[in-house]
Design a protein around this motif. Structure first.
Motif, PDB file in Angstrom:
ATOM      1  N   GLN A  13       0.837  -1.205   0.000  1.00 35.69           N
ATOM      2  CA  GLN A  13       0.000   0.000   0.000  1.00 35.69           C
ATOM      3  C   GLN A  13       0.874   1.258   0.000  1.00 35.69           C
ATOM      4  O   GLN A  13       2.026   1.227   0.455  1.00 35.69           O
ATOM      5  CB  GLN A  13      -0.904   0.012   1.222  1.00 35.69           C
ATOM      6  CG  GLN A  13      -1.963  -1.066   1.208  1.00 35.69           C
ATOM      7  CD  GLN A  13      -2.932  -0.924   2.371  1.00 35.69           C
ATOM      8  OE1 GLN A  13      -2.738  -0.136   3.281  1.00 35.69           O
ATOM      9  NE2 GLN A  13      -4.009  -1.713   2.334  1.00 35.69           N
ATOM     10  N   PRO A  14       0.346   2.346  -0.507  1.00 37.28           N
ATOM     11  CA  PRO A  14       1.094   3.614  -0.436  1.00 37.28           C
ATOM     12  C   PRO A  14       1.516   3.917   0.993  1.00 37.28           C
ATOM     13  O   PRO A  14       0.733   3.723   1.940  1.00 37.28           O
ATOM     14  CB  PRO A  14       0.080   4.636  -0.952  1.00 37.28           C
ATOM     15  CG  PRO A  14      -0.791   3.861  -1.871  1.00 37.28           C
ATOM     16  CD  PRO A  14      -0.935   2.499  -1.232  1.00 37.28           C
ATOM     17  N   GLY A  16       3.894   2.303   2.440  1.00 39.76           N
ATOM     18  CA  GLY A  16       4.503   1.093   2.967  1.00 39.76           C
ATOM     19  C   GLY A  16       5.957   0.943   2.574  1.00 39.76           C
ATOM     20  O   GLY A  16       6.551   1.836   1.948  1.00 39.76           O
ATOM     21  N   PRO A  87       2.542   5.291  -5.425  1.00 39.39           N
ATOM     22  CA  PRO A  87       2.058   4.578  -6.620  1.00 39.39           C
ATOM     23  C   PRO A  87       3.017   4.730  -7.810  1.00 39.39           C
ATOM     24  O   PRO A  87       3.166   3.786  -8.604  1.00 39.39           O
ATOM     25  CB  PRO A  87       0.706   5.239  -6.890  1.00 39.39           C
ATOM     26  CG  PRO A  87       0.234   5.671  -5.537  1.00 39.39           C
ATOM     27  CD  PRO A  87       1.477   6.112  -4.819  1.00 39.39           C
ATOM     28  N   THR A  90       5.674   2.100  -8.715  1.00 39.67           N
ATOM     29  CA  THR A  90       5.290   0.837  -9.341  1.00 39.67           C
ATOM     30  C   THR A  90       6.097   0.597 -10.609  1.00 39.67           C
ATOM     31  O   THR A  90       6.144   1.452 -11.506  1.00 39.67           O
ATOM     32  CB  THR A  90       3.795   0.839  -9.675  1.00 39.67           C
ATOM     33  OG1 THR A  90       3.046   0.898  -8.459  1.00 39.67           O
ATOM     34  CG2 THR A  90       3.402  -0.409 -10.449  1.00 39.67           C
ATOM     35  N   VAL A 113       2.623  -0.625  -6.059  1.00 47.15           N
ATOM     36  CA  VAL A 113       2.186   0.191  -4.928  1.00 47.15           C
ATOM     37  C   VAL A 113       0.760   0.644  -5.213  1.00 47.15           C
ATOM     38  O   VAL A 113       0.520   1.469  -6.105  1.00 47.15           O
ATOM     39  CB  VAL A 113       3.114   1.396  -4.709  1.00 47.15           C
ATOM     40  CG1 VAL A 113       2.687   2.158  -3.452  1.00 47.15           C
ATOM     41  CG2 VAL A 113       4.557   0.957  -4.612  1.00 47.15           C
ATOM     42  N   SER A 114      -0.178   0.105  -4.459  1.00 50.45           N
ATOM     43  CA  SER A 114      -1.590   0.368  -4.734  1.00 50.45           C
ATOM     44  C   SER A 114      -2.412   0.042  -3.505  1.00 50.45           C
ATOM     45  O   SER A 114      -2.040  -0.785  -2.681  1.00 50.45           O
ATOM     46  CB  SER A 114      -2.058  -0.483  -5.918  1.00 50.45           C
ATOM     47  OG  SER A 114      -3.424  -0.272  -6.184  1.00 50.45           O
ATOM     48  N   LEU A 115      -3.588   0.705  -3.436  1.00 47.67           N
ATOM     49  CA  LEU A 115      -4.511   0.407  -2.331  1.00 47.67           C
ATOM     50  C   LEU A 115      -5.140  -0.948  -2.540  1.00 47.67           C
ATOM     51  O   LEU A 115      -5.370  -1.399  -3.638  1.00 47.67           O
ATOM     52  CB  LEU A 115      -5.573   1.498  -2.259  1.00 47.67           C
ATOM     53  CG  LEU A 115      -5.072   2.881  -1.796  1.00 47.67           C
ATOM     54  CD1 LEU A 115      -6.169   3.913  -1.972  1.00 47.67           C
ATOM     55  CD2 LEU A 115      -4.646   2.802  -0.329  1.00 47.67           C
TER      56      LEU A 115
END
Length: 115
Positions: A13-14, A16, A87, A90, A113-115
């Motif tokens: 997640q963003p 992280g 994000p 990524t 990198v994403s929710l």
């Protein structure tokens, strides 16, 4: 033969963190400058961070203060610690080893990198 094998990628997640590893074989690791590069879909491969034989480091402006490259010559491994991930981080991350005209690449590891 020379092998650079990346590991540690994944989905985060963003905000992280992830730590990538690159294990080298078939080369005298300690005499190679090592680096991490990344390639996002539709974009060119770009430098993320490098570390020289002497331990000097260099970072892309976009990752300064968030990423840290290090190397362990006893275990023939280079690391990339990634914090505060965004994000836009990524990409497929590639390990690279260079010495003079010799230039080797790993197969890459995906970081998303994403929710």
């Amino acid at each position: 033969q020379v092998q650079l094998v990346e590991s540690g990628g994944g989905l985060v997640q963003p905000g992280g963190s992830l730590k990538l590893s690159c294990a080298a074989s078939g080369i005298i690791f300690s005499i190679y400058d090592m680096g991490w590069y990344r390639q996002a879909p539709g974009k060119q491969r770009e430098l993320v961070a490098t570390i020289t034989v002497g331990g000097n480091t260099n970072y892309a402006d976009s990752v300064k203060g968030r990423f840290r490259i290090s190397r362990d010559n006893n275990n023939n491994t280079v690391y990339l610690e990634m914090n505060s991930l965004k994000p836009e981080d990524t990409a497929v991350y590639y390990c690279n080893g260079q010495r003079s005209i010799l230039n080797y690449w790993g197969q890459g590891t995906q970081v998303t990198v994403s929710l």
